[in-house]
Write a protein that holds these residues in place. Structure first.
Motif, short mmCIF file in Angstrom:
data_model
loop_
_atom_site.label_atom_id
_atom_site.label_comp_id
_atom_site.label_asym_id
_atom_site.label_seq_id
_atom_site.Cartn_x
_atom_site.Cartn_y
_atom_site.Cartn_z
N TYR A 61 15.75 20.75 0.68
CA TYR A 61 15.03 21.17 -0.53
C TYR A 61 15.46 20.34 -1.74
O TYR A 61 14.62 19.84 -2.49
N ASP A 62 16.75 20.17 -1.92
CA ASP A 62 17.24 19.41 -3.07
C ASP A 62 16.80 17.95 -3.00
O ASP A 62 16.56 17.32 -4.04
N ALA A 63 16.68 17.42 -1.80
CA ALA A 63 16.20 16.04 -1.65
C ALA A 63 14.75 15.92 -2.10
O ALA A 63 14.36 14.92 -2.72
N ALA A 64 13.94 16.93 -1.78
CA ALA A 64 12.54 16.92 -2.21
C ALA A 64 12.45 17.03 -3.74
O ALA A 64 11.60 16.38 -4.36
N VAL A 65 13.32 17.82 -4.33
CA VAL A 65 13.37 17.91 -5.80
C VAL A 65 13.71 16.54 -6.38
O VAL A 65 13.08 16.07 -7.35
N LEU A 66 14.69 15.88 -5.80
CA LEU A 66 15.07 14.53 -6.24
C LEU A 66 13.90 13.56 -6.11
O LEU A 66 13.64 12.76 -7.01
N ALA A 67 13.20 13.64 -4.99
CA ALA A 67 12.06 12.75 -4.76
C ALA A 67 11.01 12.91 -5.86
O ALA A 67 10.47 11.92 -6.37
N ARG A 68 10.74 14.15 -6.23
CA ARG A 68 9.76 14.39 -7.30
C ARG A 68 10.26 13.87 -8.63
O ARG A 68 9.50 13.30 -9.42
N ALA B 21 8.68 3.22 -9.06
CA ALA B 21 7.73 4.30 -9.36
C ALA B 21 6.95 4.03 -10.65
O ALA B 21 5.79 4.43 -10.79
N LYS B 22 7.57 3.32 -11.57
CA LYS B 22 6.93 3.05 -12.87
C LYS B 22 5.90 1.94 -12.81
O LYS B 22 5.02 1.86 -13.68
N VAL B 23 6.00 1.06 -11.80
CA VAL B 23 5.13 -0.13 -11.80
C VAL B 23 4.26 -0.26 -10.55
O VAL B 23 3.39 -1.13 -10.50
N LYS B 24 4.46 0.57 -9.56
CA LYS B 24 3.76 0.43 -8.28
C LYS B 24 2.26 0.70 -8.39
O LYS B 24 1.81 1.46 -9.25
N LYS B 25 1.51 0.06 -7.48
CA LYS B 25 0.10 0.37 -7.32
C LYS B 25 -0.13 1.27 -6.10
O LYS B 25 -1.06 2.07 -6.08
N GLY B 26 0.71 1.10 -5.08
CA GLY B 26 0.60 1.90 -3.87
C GLY B 26 1.42 3.16 -3.95
O GLY B 26 1.90 3.57 -5.02
N LYS B 27 1.60 3.81 -2.81
CA LYS B 27 2.35 5.06 -2.73
C LYS B 27 3.85 4.79 -2.52
O LYS B 27 4.24 3.84 -1.86
N LEU B 28 4.67 5.68 -3.05
CA LEU B 28 6.11 5.62 -2.86
C LEU B 28 6.54 6.92 -2.19
O LEU B 28 6.27 8.01 -2.68
N GLY B 29 7.21 6.79 -1.04
CA GLY B 29 7.64 7.96 -0.29
C GLY B 29 9.14 8.04 -0.11
O GLY B 29 9.85 7.03 -0.10
N ASP C 100 5.48 9.76 -4.62
CA ASP C 100 4.19 10.41 -4.38
C ASP C 100 4.28 11.45 -3.28
O ASP C 100 3.47 12.38 -3.24
N TYR C 101 5.26 11.28 -2.39
CA TYR C 101 5.40 12.25 -1.31
C TYR C 101 6.83 12.28 -0.79
O TYR C 101 7.61 11.34 -0.98
N PHE C 102 7.14 13.39 -0.12
CA PHE C 102 8.42 13.61 0.54
C PHE C 102 8.08 13.94 1.99
O PHE C 102 7.31 14.86 2.27
N GLU C 103 8.63 13.15 2.92
CA GLU C 103 8.31 13.35 4.34
C GLU C 103 9.54 13.81 5.11
O GLU C 103 10.60 13.19 5.05
N ASN D 54 0.83 -1.20 0.00
CA ASN D 54 0.00 0.00 0.00
C ASN D 54 0.87 1.25 0.00
O ASN D 54 0.50 2.27 -0.58
N TRP D 55 1.97 1.17 0.68
CA TRP D 55 2.95 2.27 0.65
C TRP D 55 4.33 1.73 0.95
O TRP D 55 4.50 0.79 1.72
N THR D 56 5.32 2.33 0.29
CA THR D 56 6.72 1.98 0.50
C THR D 56 7.47 3.28 0.75
O THR D 56 7.49 4.17 -0.11
N ARG D 57 8.05 3.40 1.94
CA ARG D 57 8.76 4.63 2.31
C ARG D 57 10.25 4.31 2.43
O ARG D 57 10.65 3.46 3.23
#
Length: 375
Positions: free
Chosen positions: A199-206, A169-177, A211-214, A131-134
Motif C-alpha cells: 500500500y505504501d509503495a502505491a502511495v509513493l508511486a502516486r 514524470a514531469k517531461v514524459k509523453k508516454g506512461k510511467l509505471g 500513471d499506474y502501480f502494478e 510509450n511506457w516506462t515501467r
C-alpha cells in the motif's frame, strides 16, 4: 477500481487482425510484430533471487554497432514495437540513447522495463519516444529496497531512482509505471517479505507522478526446475490480498492500479501447473525475444538452449526468423507438454485460435483502430 491487465482486446486492433489473416499458421509468421530485446546481460544491481542471475554471469551484451544495425533491420522488416528489458539492465548499454532515438524517429514503438538507475542519462530520449516506462521497485522504503534490490557494492539507489522517476514524470509523453513484485522468504536466501509495503509503495508511486502501480507475482526460474509461480505461504497471500484490496482507494482519473494477469493465481496458492489443450503457440509467432546469447521462442525460455532459434550476433534477424531451425523448434514446441506453468500469453493464445477459426468461417471479427502496439 483495480484493473486486471487485458491483452485480448489488443488483438482486435486492425493491424493485428490483418497479421492474423495474412499468416499461414501451418508455417508461421514472416516476421513478428513485437520484439523483446535484452540489450545486455550486465546489471548494476545484485537482487537476491533474480530470475536472470544465471544468464548474467557472462555479462554478454550486443556491441553498439550490432545494436544499431539490429534497429535498421527492425525498421526494414516492419517490426511494430520493441520492449527494452532484461537479462540485465537495458539502459546500461552505452548505445541505448542512440538506439531509442533511431527507433522513435522511424515510428517503432518503445516500451522499457528498467531498474530506473540510468533514467537520468537518457531522459530526453525516454521522455520523447517511450510509450511506457515501467520501473521495478518492489518497495516503499530505502530499507526494503536495500534488502531486495541492492547494488553490487551493497548500497541502495532508492532515492536516486525515485528522483529519476519524478524528473521523468514531469517531461514524459508516454506512461510511467511503478512495478511491485511480491516477495517472501520462501524464495530463498536474502529474500524478505515486502507484502506490508504494498500500500505504501502505491502511495509513493502516486506521489512520484506515475500513471499506474502494478502488482505482480514472483516466478522461479532455474536451469533444472520447471518455470512456475512461486508458491508462497497462504497466510502471506491472505495478507497480500488485504493490502491489494486497499489500493482501490488510491485510484484517480490519472492514476491506476493494475493487477498482473497471473497475480490471482499466485494469491490463491499458485498451482504449479496450468493445463493447456493446444499444441502450438501463436503468441510466439507474434512476439519473440532477442538476447546477446541468442534468439529464444519466448521470454519464459530465456537462456534455455533447446529453445534458442539462432545467434543474433552473427546472423540477421530475418535470416533467423525464416530459418529451418526456427521453423523446426516452433513446430516442436508444444504448450500442452512444455508450458505447464501459468503463462502470461495463455489467454492471448486462446483468443488467437478463436479469431483464426472465425476468419476461416467468414465471421466478422470485432475490430478497433490502433491504440496499443504492445500486444
Amino acid at each position: 477500481m483495480i484493473k486486471k491487465m487485458n491483452l485480448k482486446n489488443k488483438l482486435h486492433q486492425d493491424f493485428v487482425i490483418e497479421k492474423i489473416k495474412e499468416t499461414n499458421w501451418e508455417e508461421g509468421t514472416n516476421v513478428p510484430l513485437i520484439v523483446e530485446l535484452d540489450t545486455t546481460e550486465a546489471c548494476d544491481m545484485a537482487c537476491p533471487g533474480c530470475v536472470s542471475e544465471e544468464m548474467m554471469v557472462a555479462n554478454n551484451k550486443l556491441t553498439s554497432g550490432r545494436l544499431m544495425t539490429l534497429g535498421e533491420e527492425f525498421n526494414s522488416i516492419g517490426i511494430k514495437g520493441v520492449v527494452l528489458i532484461g537479462g540485465g539492465e537495458p539502459l546500461a548499454h552505452p548505445a541505448i540513447g542512440q538506439f531509442m532515438n533511431y527507433l522513435g524517429k522511424n515510428d517503432i514503438s518503445i516500451g522499457i522495463t528498467t531498474n530506473g538507475s540510468f533514467i537520468h542519462k537518457h531522459i530526453n530520449a525516454i521522455a520523447k519516444y517511450s510509450n511506457w516506462t515501467r520501473v521495478s521497485m518492489d518497495s516503499a522504503t530505502d530499507e526494503m529496497f536495500l534488502k531486495l534490490r541492492p547494488t553490487k557494492g551493497g548500497g541502495s539507489k532508492f532515492h536516486i531512482i525515485v528522483d529519476n522517476m519524478k524528473k521523468l514524470a514531469k517531461v514524459k509523453k508516454g506512461k510511467l509505471g511503478f512495478s511491485f513484485l511480491i516477495r517472501t522468504e520462501i524464495e530463498g536466501p536474502g529474500v524478505v517479505s515486502n507484502i506490508h509495503e504494498i500500500y505504501d509503495a502505491a502511495v509513493l508511486a502516486r506521489e512520484i507522478g506515475c500513471d499506474y502501480f502494478e502488482v505482480k507475482p514472483s516466478y522461479q526460474y532455474r536451469k533444472n526446475t520447471v518455470h512456475s509461480l512461486v508458491q508462497h505461504e497462504l497466510e502471506k497471500m491472505e495478507q497480500a490480498k488485504k493490502e491489494i484490496n486497499r489500493l482501490s482507494e488510491l485510484v484517480t482519473d490519472s492514476f491506476s492500479i493494475i493487477k498482473a494477469i497471473t497475480l490471482d493465481a499466485s494469491l490463491e496458492g499458485a498451482q504449479i501447473e496450468q493445463t493447456k489443450k493446444y499444441t502450438s503457440c501463436p503468441a510466439a509467432e507474434l512476439r519473440t525475444l532477442i538476447t546477446p546469447s541468442g534468439v529464444f521462442v519466448c521470454p519464459y525460455w530465456r537462456g534455455k538452449e533447446e529453445f534458442s532459434v539462432g545467434d543474433i550476433v552473427n546472423n540477421s534477424f530475418q535470416d533467423i526468423w525464416s530459418s529451418q531451425k526456427r521453423s523446426k523448434i516452433q513446430k516442436w514446441l508444444d504448450p500442452s507438454v512444455h508450458c505447464s506453468f501459468n503463462c502470461l500469453r495463455h489467454d492471448t493464445n486462446l483468443e488467437v485460435f478463436k479469431m483464426i477459426e472465425e476468419i476461416r468461417n467468414g465471421k466478422k471479427i470485432e475490430s478497433f483502430e490502433e491504440f496499443d502496439r504492445f500486444i
